[in-house]
Write an enzyme that holds these catalytic residues in place. Structure first.
Site, mmCIF file in Angstrom:
data_model
loop_
_atom_site.group_PDB
_atom_site.id
_atom_site.type_symbol
_atom_site.label_atom_id
_atom_site.label_comp_id
_atom_site.label_asym_id
_atom_site.label_seq_id
_atom_site.Cartn_x
_atom_site.Cartn_y
_atom_site.Cartn_z
ATOM 1 N N MET A 1 0.750 -1.260 -0.016
ATOM 2 C CA MET A 1 -0.220 0.006 -0.151
ATOM 3 C C MET A 1 0.934 1.234 -0.076
ATOM 4 S SD MET A 1 -3.378 -0.997 2.060
ATOM 5 C CE MET A 1 -2.848 -0.717 3.652
ATOM 6 N N GLY A 2 2.136 1.248 -0.259
ATOM 7 C CA GLY A 2 2.980 2.212 -0.385
ATOM 8 C C GLY A 2 3.603 2.550 0.681
ATOM 9 N N HIS B 1 9.139 -3.358 3.222
ATOM 10 C CA HIS B 1 8.992 -3.696 2.172
ATOM 11 C C HIS B 1 9.919 -4.150 1.009
ATOM 12 C CE1 HIS B 1 5.514 -0.656 3.369
ATOM 13 N NE2 HIS B 1 5.057 -1.849 2.920
ATOM 14 N N ASP C 1 2.209 -8.763 9.459
ATOM 15 C CA ASP C 1 0.913 -9.140 9.226
ATOM 16 C C ASP C 1 0.572 -10.569 9.317
ATOM 17 O OD1 ASP C 1 -0.220 -6.339 8.935
ATOM 18 O OD2 ASP C 1 1.229 -6.291 7.305
ATOM 19 N N VAL D 1 11.236 -7.026 9.487
ATOM 20 C CA VAL D 1 12.581 -6.003 9.438
ATOM 21 C C VAL D 1 12.257 -5.011 10.686
ATOM 22 C CG1 VAL D 1 13.877 -4.291 8.368
ATOM 23 C CG2 VAL D 1 13.025 -6.436 6.969
ATOM 24 N N SER E 1 7.158 -0.190 10.093
ATOM 25 C CA SER E 1 5.843 0.071 9.499
ATOM 26 C C SER E 1 5.425 1.302 8.977
ATOM 27 C CB SER E 1 4.704 -0.308 10.731
ATOM 28 O OG SER E 1 3.431 0.384 10.359
HETATM 29 O O1 PAF Z 1 -0.371 -5.647 3.754
HETATM 30 C C1 PAF Z 1 -0.678 -4.882 2.975
HETATM 31 O O2 PAF Z 1 0.070 -3.814 2.699
HETATM 32 C C2 PAF Z 1 -1.989 -5.020 2.424
HETATM 33 O O3 PAF Z 1 -2.863 -5.551 3.048
HETATM 34 C C3 PAF Z 1 -1.813 -5.533 0.991
HETATM 35 C C4 PAF Z 1 -1.540 -7.136 1.118
HETATM 36 C C5 PAF Z 1 -1.050 -4.746 0.060
HETATM 37 C C6 PAF Z 1 -3.329 -5.559 0.153
HETATM 38 O O4 PAF Z 1 -3.866 -4.078 0.030
#
Ligand code: PAF
Length: 289
Positions: A30-31, A37, A150, A176, A185
């Site tokens: 979600m950027g 990430h 998550d 991480v 986060s």
């Molecule tokens: O973990 C996330 O950032 C979101 O839940 C995902 C998997 C990109 C779905 O929108």
């Protein structure tokens, strides 16, 4: 790296890659990208010919409008980071592009969604499943990468893959952490400096809980974590009004996500926590066994 904004353009790019027999790794995000990430992108880069990273703040997984409005959006910086990390495609669609029709699909996941995040965020996991399936349909990945912070989401995606029977390998990647232990986060950037300074207490408390699990029973450890965080401001000098408000700390089987009552119940045990600090909801996970 190419930035793609339409489903049609992504489909065309994927078709070309498939014709050339290239493997595809998908990293859904979600950027507001951070090193957590980027660790997924790096892993995907090592394991696939083509790496697709989606950057899409998915409105249907937010059950709280304010949380959606406040979600950080940093698309330009995100694309720069993705290019530097060697992604091939950044897929950055609008809401209309992702959902040309109103979404009517609802996914059910049984007991794994009836614990922890599930009851507290009604509709959240169905919303995650809808967007992830749409991304799977568009990117047709061989592998998909998700962060273990998550933890429950990973169990949901595993269940989704069983339901829809797509031959996609789910690759869970380790959390991480910042040098002081705070799990990275996108929400951390909303913490005030004072809150950011005490936030590592969450992980420190979880680590102590693991040590305690050598000689205390499950319920004692569970209550100790909740009490330690909720009374932290009473025993430590914090800025007026700043305190930890733990929403839950559950000690669960790492596959079924059901709470355990004894350390011998199952071989794989994790502790999952959600804590409010400074108006920000933080989550973290630690492995006990
Ligand atoms: O973990 C996330 O950032 C979101 O839940 C995902 C998997 C990109 C779905 O929108």
């Amino acid at each position: 790296m190419q930035t793609i904004t339409t489903a049609a353009a992504l489909t065309a790019a994927i078709q070309e890659a498939k014709q050339a027999h290239k493997t595809i790794g998908l990293v859904p995000t979600m950027g507001a990208l951070h090193d957590g990430h980027l660790s997924l992108v790096n892993r995907a880069r090592k394991e696939n010919d083509i790496v697709v990273v989606s950057v899409f703040v998915n409105p249907i997984q937010f059950n709280n409008k304010e949380d959606l409005a406040k979600y950080p959006r940093t698309v330009e910086a995100d694309c720069e980071k993705l290019a530097a990390a060697g992604a091939d495609f950044a897929f950055v669609p609008t809401v209309e592009e992702m959902y040309p029709e109103p979404v009517t699909t609802v996914y059910h996941f049984g007991p794994i969604e009836e614990v922890m995040e599930g009851p507290r965020r009604p509709g959240h996991f169905s919303g995650v499943a809808v967007v992830v399936r749409r991304l799977f349909d568009l990117a047709q990945p061989d592998r998909a990468y998700f962060g273990e912070k998550d933890f429950q989401q990973i169990a949901i995606i595993r269940n989704l893959l069983e339901q829809i029977k797509y031959p996609i390998e789910l690759v869970p990647c380790p959390i991480v952490r910042a040098d002081d232990g705070l799990a990275l986060s996108s929400r951390n950037m909303r913490l005030s400096p004072e809150a950011r300074a005490v936030a590592p207490t969450i992980y420190a408390t979880l680590q102590q809980a693991v040590e305690m699990s050598e000689y205390e029973d499950v319920e004692t450890v569970q209550l100790w974590v909740m009490d330690t965080l909720s009374s932290f401001h009473e025993v430590n000098p914090l800025k007026e009004g700043l305190c930890f408000e733990p929403e839950y700390f559950e000690i669960v089987d790492d596959t079924t996500l059901q709470p355990i009552t004894d350390w011998s119940d199952t071989p794989g045990i994790v502790g999952c926590i959600a804590v409010w600090l400074d108006g920000v909801r933080l989550i973290d996970v630690i492995r006990f066994r």
